[in-house]
Design an enzyme around this catalytic site. Structure first.
Site, PDB file in Angstrom:
ATOM      1  N   SER A  68       0.795  -1.238   0.000  1.00 43.46           N
ATOM      2  CA  SER A  68       0.000   0.000   0.000  1.00 43.46           C
ATOM      3  C   SER A  68       0.823   1.281   0.000  1.00 43.46           C
ATOM      4  O   SER A  68       0.257   2.379  -0.105  1.00 43.46           O
ATOM      5  CB  SER A  68      -0.945   0.015   1.208  1.00 43.46           C
ATOM      6  OG  SER A  68      -2.042  -0.829   0.985  1.00 43.46           O
ATOM      7  N   LYS A  71       0.059   3.757  -2.615  1.00 49.43           N
ATOM      8  CA  LYS A  71      -0.984   4.783  -2.467  1.00 49.43           C
ATOM      9  C   LYS A  71      -0.413   6.184  -2.262  1.00 49.43           C
ATOM     10  O   LYS A  71      -1.158   7.166  -2.364  1.00 49.43           O
ATOM     11  CB  LYS A  71      -1.921   4.426  -1.312  1.00 49.43           C
ATOM     12  CG  LYS A  71      -2.795   3.204  -1.544  1.00 49.43           C
ATOM     13  CD  LYS A  71      -3.861   3.096  -0.462  1.00 49.43           C
ATOM     14  CE  LYS A  71      -4.722   1.845  -0.624  1.00 49.43           C
ATOM     15  NZ  LYS A  71      -4.094   0.640  -0.058  1.00 49.43           N
ATOM     16  N   SER A 128      -5.937   3.552   4.687  1.00 56.12           N
ATOM     17  CA  SER A 128      -5.365   2.815   3.548  1.00 56.12           C
ATOM     18  C   SER A 128      -6.434   2.027   2.814  1.00 56.12           C
ATOM     19  O   SER A 128      -6.203   0.877   2.396  1.00 56.12           O
ATOM     20  CB  SER A 128      -4.233   1.885   4.019  1.00 56.12           C
ATOM     21  OG  SER A 128      -3.494   1.401   2.921  1.00 56.12           O
TER      22      SER A 128
END
Length: 391
Positions: A68, A71, A128
């Site tokens: 993640s 991101k 997230s």
């Protein structure tokens, strides 16, 4: 430190009189040859944010999945779209089936649900949330596929030479990879956005779905609560990527960025980042060495011009990241020609000044003309001849 500042100022005055720069060309070679602390991770990098100067790195160019942490680019592109006015935080976004169907961490958005871009951004930064990240991508470019193309274009613009994005979430995907160095570059871009900190410091919050459902959000970056000065960051973890984080902390006017990739556990990932921050804050400080516009002492001789000389100024702001133990070992080396030929335009680069630490050039400040000089014409030649005869 006061003694060093005084000695450094004397050096500057001796070389330049009173001065001001504009942009400085900084070397990105690490200040330390190896990591000075034990780190249980595959790759790591510690960087000062304003200069981009790397303090130390370990396997910083090893291509890896980062889960993640991907991101960071999704969030960055959303913030840039808001800043440009292309979208608004008040935009109402209808959640697609594709977005609501994302696996992994979610804020549990339903197909057809309507949320503001503000809520989706908060859910992505704090929780997230994969579903929120895809909803942002679709809102900005119509589909995740088109958004990913823009992610890769933005990565290239940031100098991320070893990065390929396949999705906007960081969920496992064939061919998706980056490096600690590239993560630091995009993290520095994100952490430079003031709006980001509206969300990054939230520890716990809720998302109201408007149908009686409420989803709790807890920040995945525990450092914002438990490390002094940490005010942002992005975590990520999958079996393939291990435990990763790109975090930032600020103390005494200095902002550091720590990148940890491939940690063996979430706890060790945070411990690595804490060790890196501790070392940076304990051993380094920022020193403002120059500011744009400061005049260089004396003037540059001009040949064949309407004037005999032109004033010079440093063409760059320069803040140096200094090891506290090495701060007194700075040298300044001017690189200027004996003269320049007319015509000269204000802003023309004339030369530079090198900043050396322990004999190694760590920064270069351009020196530019602070005025204009035209080519010598007949009236100028006649005036000079007359002045020479009279005086």
């Amino acid at each position: 430190m006061h003694g060093f500042r005084r000695r450094f100022s004397i050096l500057l005055v001796f070389l330049f009189g009173f001065f001001v720069p504009a942009r400085a060309e900084l070397s990105l070679l690490p200040l330390e040859e190896r990591a000075p602390v034990s780190l249980e991770c595959k790759s790591a990098l510690l960087m000062e944010a304003s200069s981009g100067q790397i303090i130390f790195e370990t396997n910083a160019d090893e291509k890896r999945p980062v889960a993640s942490v991907v991101k960071i680019m999704t969030i960055l592109m959303c913030l840039e779209a808001v800043d440009s006015g292309r979208v608004s935080l008040d935009d109402r976004v209808t959640i697609s089936k594709n977005a609501s169907g994302m696996g992994g961490s979610q804020v549990l958005l339903d197909t057809g649900e309507v949320q503001t871009l503000d809520i989706l951004l908060k859910s992505t930064v704090v929780g997230s949330a994969n579903d929120a990240a895809v909803a942002i991508a679709e809102h900005l470019y119509g589909s995740q596929e088109l958004f990913v193309k823009q992610m890769n274009a933005r990565a290239q613009a940031l100098g991320m030479k070893d990065t390929v994005f396949v999705n906007c979430t960081g969920l496992p995907a064939q061919g998706q990879h980056t490096t600690a160095r590239d993560v630091a570059r995009m993290a520095a871009a994100l952490f430079g956005h003031e709006l980001y900190y509206k969300y990054a410091g939230i520890w716990m919050d809720k998302v109201d779905h408007g149908d009686g459902r409420v989803t709790d959000l807890t920040n995945t970056n525990r450092l914002i609560r438990f490390y002094d000065g940490c005010d942002g960051g992005k975590t990520g973890s999958t079996n393939e990527a291990g435990y990763c984080i790109a975090a930032t902390a600020r103390r005494g006017g200095m902002r550091l960025i720590a990148v940890v990739l491939g940690g063996s556990s979430g706890k060790k990932r945070f411990a690595c980042a804490e060790k890196m921050f501790d070392h940076g804050f304990a051993n380094y400080r920022l020193l403002t060495a120059a500011e744009r516009g400061t005049r260089v002492r004396g003037e540059m001789p001009v040949t064949g011009g309407s004037l005999d000389s032109v004033p010079l100024a440093l063409d760059g702001d320069l803040t140096l990241l200094m090891n506290k133990a090495e701060a007194a070992e700075i040298e300044l080396k001017p690189n200027l020609p004996p003269s320049v030929a007319a015509p000269v335009a204000a802003g023309d680069e004339i030369g530079s000044v090198d900043i050396l630490l322990n004999g190694r050039t760590i920064a270069r400040i351009p020196v530019a003309a602070a005025g204009s000089v035209a080519r010598q014409g007949f009236p100028d030649a006649w005036r000079r001849l007359w002045e020479g005869w009279m005086f």
